[in-house]
Design a protein around this motif. Structure first.
Motif, PDB file in Angstrom:
ATOM      1  N   GLY A  18      67.484  32.147-137.732  1.00 37.06           N
ATOM      2  CA  GLY A  18      67.420  31.605-136.387  1.00 37.06           C
ATOM      3  C   GLY A  18      68.808  31.419-135.826  1.00 37.06           C
ATOM      4  O   GLY A  18      69.796  31.848-136.421  1.00 37.06           O
ATOM      5  N   PRO A  19      68.911  30.793-134.677  1.00 36.30           N
ATOM      6  CA  PRO A  19      70.210  30.610-134.035  1.00 36.30           C
ATOM      7  C   PRO A  19      71.097  29.690-134.861  1.00 36.30           C
ATOM      8  O   PRO A  19      70.621  28.841-135.613  1.00 36.30           O
ATOM      9  CB  PRO A  19      69.851  29.964-132.702  1.00 36.30           C
ATOM     10  N   ALA A  20      72.392  29.866-134.732  1.00 38.37           N
ATOM     11  CA  ALA A  20      73.355  29.044-135.463  1.00 38.37           C
ATOM     12  C   ALA A  20      74.384  28.493-134.497  1.00 38.37           C
ATOM     13  O   ALA A  20      74.950  29.241-133.691  1.00 38.37           O
ATOM     14  CB  ALA A  20      74.033  29.856-136.553  1.00 38.37           C
ATOM     15  N   ILE A  21      74.609  27.200-134.590  1.00 33.19           N
ATOM     16  CA  ILE A  21      75.612  26.532-133.760  1.00 33.19           C
ATOM     17  C   ILE A  21      76.630  25.897-134.700  1.00 33.19           C
ATOM     18  O   ILE A  21      76.299  24.989-135.471  1.00 33.19           O
ATOM     19  CB  ILE A  21      74.984  25.460-132.849  1.00 33.19           C
ATOM     20  N   ASP A  31      67.178  18.397-132.418  1.00 36.34           N
ATOM     21  CA  ASP A  31      66.788  19.304-133.501  1.00 36.34           C
ATOM     22  C   ASP A  31      68.045  19.784-134.246  1.00 36.34           C
ATOM     23  O   ASP A  31      68.903  20.456-133.648  1.00 36.34           O
ATOM     24  CB  ASP A  31      66.038  20.496-132.906  1.00 36.34           C
ATOM     25  N   PRO A  32      68.171  19.461-135.550  1.00 39.49           N
ATOM     26  CA  PRO A  32      69.377  19.881-136.284  1.00 39.49           C
ATOM     27  C   PRO A  32      69.320  21.336-136.758  1.00 39.49           C
ATOM     28  O   PRO A  32      70.291  21.832-137.338  1.00 39.49           O
ATOM     29  CB  PRO A  32      69.393  18.921-137.483  1.00 39.49           C
ATOM     30  N   TYR A  33      68.201  22.012-136.518  1.00 41.01           N
ATOM     31  CA  TYR A  33      67.967  23.346-137.079  1.00 41.01           C
ATOM     32  C   TYR A  33      69.106  24.336-136.812  1.00 41.01           C
ATOM     33  O   TYR A  33      69.623  24.942-137.754  1.00 41.01           O
ATOM     34  CB  TYR A  33      66.639  23.886-136.553  1.00 41.01           C
ATOM     35  N   PRO A  34      69.528  24.554-135.548  1.00 39.58           N
ATOM     36  CA  PRO A  34      70.583  25.557-135.334  1.00 39.58           C
ATOM     37  C   PRO A  34      71.911  25.147-135.951  1.00 39.58           C
ATOM     38  O   PRO A  34      72.723  26.005-136.316  1.00 39.58           O
ATOM     39  CB  PRO A  34      70.684  25.639-133.794  1.00 39.58           C
TER      40      PRO A  34
END
Length: 374
Positions: free
Chosen positions: A224-227, A365-368
């Protein structure tokens, strides 16, 4: 959180391979730890033998010097004996010549010498001369004999001393050979243990990789996306798996509440670390069980359901603040780190999870952000 825990527990029961891998990993890790302890003990034993070998080598070196010194003394004594023998032979030649002259002249010559005296005083003088000549010969012979005997005795003493030193050196050499054999055997043990350790480490790494793959296959990947620029390191150090379950319904309350973070699944005891520099504070209590907050420059993170708590206070990125568990409302379920991110300032357009949530309370949301470091 309970729903996710039930799902994970069910998945683990339907995937016996995961349980096998976990059991194999635990066994391999235990073997590796045992090998590390054995290597430490064997290395200490080898080092102790080396110390003894060095001590014996020092004794043998000193003994060799003593033997060489005695050998030099023996050589000098032999030279002195040779010189004395030459002197004895010269004196013996004189004595032999005098004896031959006396024999040729016969007893009459001495008697004639005495009878030709002119007076009693002259006779007395001539008797003293004869006696002195005989005594002189005996003294010379005795002195030379004593000197030869003394030199011979000294040579025997030195040779005896050399024999003692040589015997002691032989014993030292034998002891050194024995110790060297033991050292070689111990070194072979250390080398074999090191080889076994490499194999064990390779197996552990392989099993960890396999376990991580199985976890990822069971619970979803982290694609998924990464920040970047927020977290320095992944909050779970070890095999793990997570998905974007931010906002998923949780039924531990009535009505259900949205999941406020991402669950990072990992084996019990996997280290949980600070994802950035800051201050770690005990945040235990409530549904999260044992928990730790880490406050940094950009906000704070919340790690819940820990098995136990690690370092608190000032921490740097990577400091172990706890270990993965299933305390709180996750009791009896799959072990995981419930991870939340609460930024100091909520960005204008936070990432939207598959459940349609961007913000839950003060958390996003901590996902990215996890994708950039995990």
């Amino acid at each position: 959180m309970v729903l996710a825990a039930v799902f994970v527990l069910t998945a683990s029961l339907t995937l016996p391979g995961r349980a096998d891998t976990g059991s194999q990993l635990a066994s391999a890790q235990a073997k590796l730890n045992k090998l590390i302890s054995q290597i430490e003990a064997a290395t200490k034993a080898k080092d102790a033998l080396q110390v003894q070998l060095n001590a014996l080598a020092k004794q043998m070196s000193a003994m060799q010097v003593q033997i060489e010194q005695v050998a030099t003394q023996i050589a000098q004594t032999q030279h002195d004996i040779d010189v004395t023998l030459t002197q004895i032979q010269a004196q013996q030649g004189v004595l032999d010549q005098r004896a031959r002259l006396v024999y040729e002249a016969g007893p009459a010559s001495t008697l004639e010498f005495l009878l030709s005296s002119q007076s009693m005083g002259d006779l007395s003088d001539r008797l003293q001369i004869v006696d002195a000549a005989a005594a002189s010969d005996e003294d010379i012979i005795q002195q030379l004999q004593d000197l030869e005997n003394g030199l011979n005795a000294k040579q025997q003493t030195l040779q005896s001393q050399q024999a003692v030193f040589a015997g002691r050196q032989k014993k030292l050499q034998s002891a050194q050979n024995k110790l060297q054999t033991q050292w070689n055997q111990q070194n072979a043990i250390v080398t074999q243990l090191a080889t076994d350790r490499q194999k064990a480490e390779s197996l552990v790494a392989k099993l960890k990789k396999k376990q991580a793959a199985e976890l990822a296959a069971a619970f979803g990947g982290s694609s998924g996306p990464a920040i970047g620029g927020v977290f320095v390191t992944c909050p779970v150090r070890g095999p793990h798996a997570y998905s974007d379950d931010f906002g998923a319904p949780r039924y531990t309350t009535n009505p259900p509440h949205p999941h406020g973070g991402n669950d990072i699944f990992a084996p019990r005891g996997t280290p949980v670390v600070a994802p950035f520099d800051g201050t770690a504070v005990n945040g235990s209590g409530g549904l999260g069980g044992l928990a730790v907050n880490v406050y940094g420059a950009l906000g704070y993170v919340y790690n819940a359901h820990l098995d136990r708590i690690g370092t608190l206070g000032p921490v740097t990125a990577g400091t172990v603040i706890g270990w993965v568990g299933n305390t709180g409302d996750a009791a009896g379920g799959a072990t995981h780190d419930h991870f939340e991110f609460h930024p100091s300032v909520i960005p204008p357009h936070p990432w939207k999870s598959p459940y349609g949530y961007r913000v839950v309370g003060t958390g996003i949301d901590p996902y990215p952000y996890l994708n950039s470091v995990c």
